[in-house]
Design an enzyme around this catalytic site. Structure first.
Site, PDB file in Angstrom:
ATOM      1  N   ASN B  16      59.757  38.414   9.200  1.00 19.65           N
ATOM      2  CA  ASN B  16      60.157  37.954   7.866  1.00 19.65           C
ATOM      3  C   ASN B  16      60.297  36.443   7.750  1.00 19.65           C
ATOM      4  O   ASN B  16      59.834  35.836   6.785  1.00 19.65           O
ATOM      5  CB  ASN B  16      61.484  38.609   7.492  1.00 19.65           C
ATOM      6  N   THR B  44      55.705  41.846  14.746  1.00 16.36           N
ATOM      7  CA  THR B  44      57.131  42.016  15.022  1.00 16.36           C
ATOM      8  C   THR B  44      57.401  43.422  15.532  1.00 16.36           C
ATOM      9  O   THR B  44      56.981  44.400  14.904  1.00 16.36           O
ATOM     10  CB  THR B  44      58.013  41.714  13.793  1.00 16.36           C
ATOM     11  N   ASP B  46      60.073  44.779  15.317  1.00 24.31           N
ATOM     12  CA  ASP B  46      61.013  45.390  14.366  1.00 24.31           C
ATOM     13  C   ASP B  46      60.319  46.270  13.333  1.00 24.31           C
ATOM     14  O   ASP B  46      60.960  47.138  12.738  1.00 24.31           O
ATOM     15  CB  ASP B  46      61.820  44.306  13.644  1.00 24.31           C
ATOM     16  N   MET B  91      66.836  47.762  20.613  1.00 25.00           N
ATOM     17  CA  MET B  91      66.883  46.621  19.701  1.00 25.00           C
ATOM     18  C   MET B  91      66.830  47.100  18.261  1.00 25.00           C
ATOM     19  O   MET B  91      66.479  48.253  17.995  1.00 25.00           O
ATOM     20  CB  MET B  91      65.672  45.723  19.948  1.00 25.00           C
ATOM     21  N   GLY B  92      67.118  46.176  17.340  1.00 29.66           N
ATOM     22  CA  GLY B  92      67.064  46.478  15.905  1.00 29.66           C
ATOM     23  C   GLY B  92      68.359  46.070  15.236  1.00 29.66           C
ATOM     24  O   GLY B  92      69.303  46.830  15.209  1.00 29.66           O
ATOM     25  N   ARG B  93      68.400  44.864  14.725  1.00 33.30           N
ATOM     26  CA  ARG B  93      69.657  44.395  14.132  1.00 33.30           C
ATOM     27  C   ARG B  93      69.912  45.084  12.791  1.00 33.30           C
ATOM     28  O   ARG B  93      71.046  45.404  12.465  1.00 33.30           O
ATOM     29  CB  ARG B  93      69.622  42.876  13.960  1.00 33.30           C
ATOM     30  N   GLN B 203      62.182  45.642  26.664  1.00 31.79           N
ATOM     31  CA  GLN B 203      61.468  46.587  25.802  1.00 31.79           C
ATOM     32  C   GLN B 203      60.363  45.929  24.988  1.00 31.79           C
ATOM     33  O   GLN B 203      59.392  46.576  24.629  1.00 31.79           O
ATOM     34  CB  GLN B 203      62.441  47.345  24.883  1.00 31.79           C
TER      35      GLN B 203
END
Lengths: 309, 309
Positions: B16, B44, B46, B91-93, B203
């Site tokens: 982003n 990304t 994400d 992961m992953g906010r 990861q």
């Protein structure tokens, strides 16, 4: 139970506790006059069994850390502005064999990890902070491999002693992992952003990182154990004996379980450097063949600067 | 700087923020009358960019979790007496795309992970404990995938709100990771031994788990971005468009950066099951092709019981 089912062969694969089980079974059978052939099969990522040169399982976890240490290094090289300090927390409650394996990731001078800490060398907070600060000033980034079982001079786990509050207001013990504790320490004392990777049990099970040398040896020690039992041996463990010479070769032998069970082989001091913050060439020579063939290759971009205008 | 060096093409790969940079460069160049072709390249782990079906990087992290989730499951199957509950912290906010990928590890009914929690669904402590207890009673072991960015109903990160003491006696904030917090919770409320695996940055960098589909698409979106820039396009991002039909096929298109920059694509609710504690078939259908070919095979022993005497 063994008598009831007329079981005459007892083969058990594992580490120190399993070898003790093999020994107890052997003794019990002897003392009660029951014919039983009890043979131990070494198998532990911890690599801490005596008499044998190394244990099946270790070569693969060593390969895992060689690859993951390098991965972590490349990642940190690429984006060290937001992620400055990276801590790799490895398994190993008492010994630093697994942690040392992360040292295999270093193929050139400043490769990650730049620092390696093992439980055989008491953790000194001042030295640690000095080490981290020095690497940071030189490279602008730091990758550190630490063992979950790090202990300080008084023999306390760093996970416990590093906490300001070991017990919360409800009386529950708050035990962070060593990675967590060291991140706090680095943030507080050096003001650097850090995070930790703790692949936990993934490191001992990652079949995609299995070492082909390790797989083959794991098969051979099992085969050897069956041979020994059929030949009437008992109270012994199969051992791997490294043969002299430049090329890596092994033979399979036997060790007396009384010299193995419930004992432990620490990482020898000479497998670490003089400062105690990285592995030595002797360790690399020992561990590299166990981790199997060369690591997968990586592309690294040449950074070509444009002439200034 | 771009004017000084007569740079006419600005291609940036990322998520982003990078797409916002591409957009700002485009706008700035337009408003100042400088001819610049600014094109965004999605990249990304994400997987949270809008307009595109998915982002390069995601297929590989998905493959990493498919493999590691299964590894963790096999490990837990083998030795669940000492290690009963295993938490995989991904992961992953903000989004659960990465966490959901651990669901790809389930190939049969009770495969690990048995539970999956994502930030798009507010974390409910009571439901969580009920879920863990139910799986434990059925199987005697539990593997749970959780996102580092889990939030409760009030939008607070579970890492923060789960702690009894957020601040210690010296005034330092004590922020454990979500894995740590949930292990404490399970120990305290259910009395079960648990540990967590948190491979962190490993990861996103584990080249041994890279998906070949992902590698190819990453190359293609880069190539496409160069083509667009050379054709005079600006203010756009390359997109991947999944083609209809049973077989996985993609085409490359473009998206307007104003519809992408600084925005976010959450994991759709229908990609999770009704209870919100595991992925749905729709997610598996979406993610499986991205993670590349079949997972490496494992041997499982048939456990043949001896008749009772």
């Amino acid at each position: 139970m063994l008598k009831k089912y007329e079981v005459r062969y007892f083969l058990i694969a594992g580490g120190n506790d399993s070898m003790d089980t093999a020994l107890q079974m052997h003794k019990l059978a002897r003392s009660s006059g029951y014919e039983l052939f009890s043979v131990g099969v070494p198998k532990t990522v911890d690599n801490d069994l005596r008499v044998t040169d190394h244990c099946p399982g270790y070569g693969s976890v060593a390969r895992y850390w060689a690859i993951s240490g390098r991965d972590a290094g490349r990642d940190t090289d690429a984006i060290y502005h937001p992620d400055t300090v990276k801590i790799l927390e490895t398994m190993g409650r008492d010994t630093g064999w697994i942690t040392a394996a992360a040292g295999l990731a270093c193929e050139a001078g400043d490769d990650a990890p730049q620092l390696v800490y093992v439980p055989e060398i008491p953790f000194d907070q001042e030295q640690f902070l000095g080490d981290v600060d020095r690497v940071y000033r030189k490279l602008g980034r730091v990758v550190i491999a630490v063992c979950e079982g790090l202990k300080d001079k008084s023999g306390e786990f760093v996970t416990a002693s590093g906490r300001k509050t070991d017990t919360d207001s409800f009386g529950h013990k708050q035990l962070g992992g060593v990675g967590d504790v060291l991140c706090d320490l680095i943030a507080e004392k050096l003001g650097l952003k850090s995070r930790f990777d703790k692949p936990g049990t993934i490191q001992r099970m990652a079949m995609v990182c299995a070492s082909e040398v390790d797989r083959e040896e794991a098969y051979q020690v099992g085969k050897q154990a069956v041979r020994l039992a059929l030949a009437g041996r008992s109270g012994v463990m199969v051992t791997i004996e490294r043969q002299p010479g430049a090329e890596y070769r092994v033979a399979y032998g036997t060790g007396d379980l009384t010299e193995i069970a419930n004992l432990r082989k620490d990482l020898p001091r000479e497998f670490m450097n003089a400062a105690g913050n990285h592995v030595s060439q002797a360790f690399l020579d020992y561990a590299r063949p166990l981790a199997g063939g060369p690591l997968p290759p990586y592309v690294r971009l040449k950074k070509v600067a444009v002439p200034k205008r």
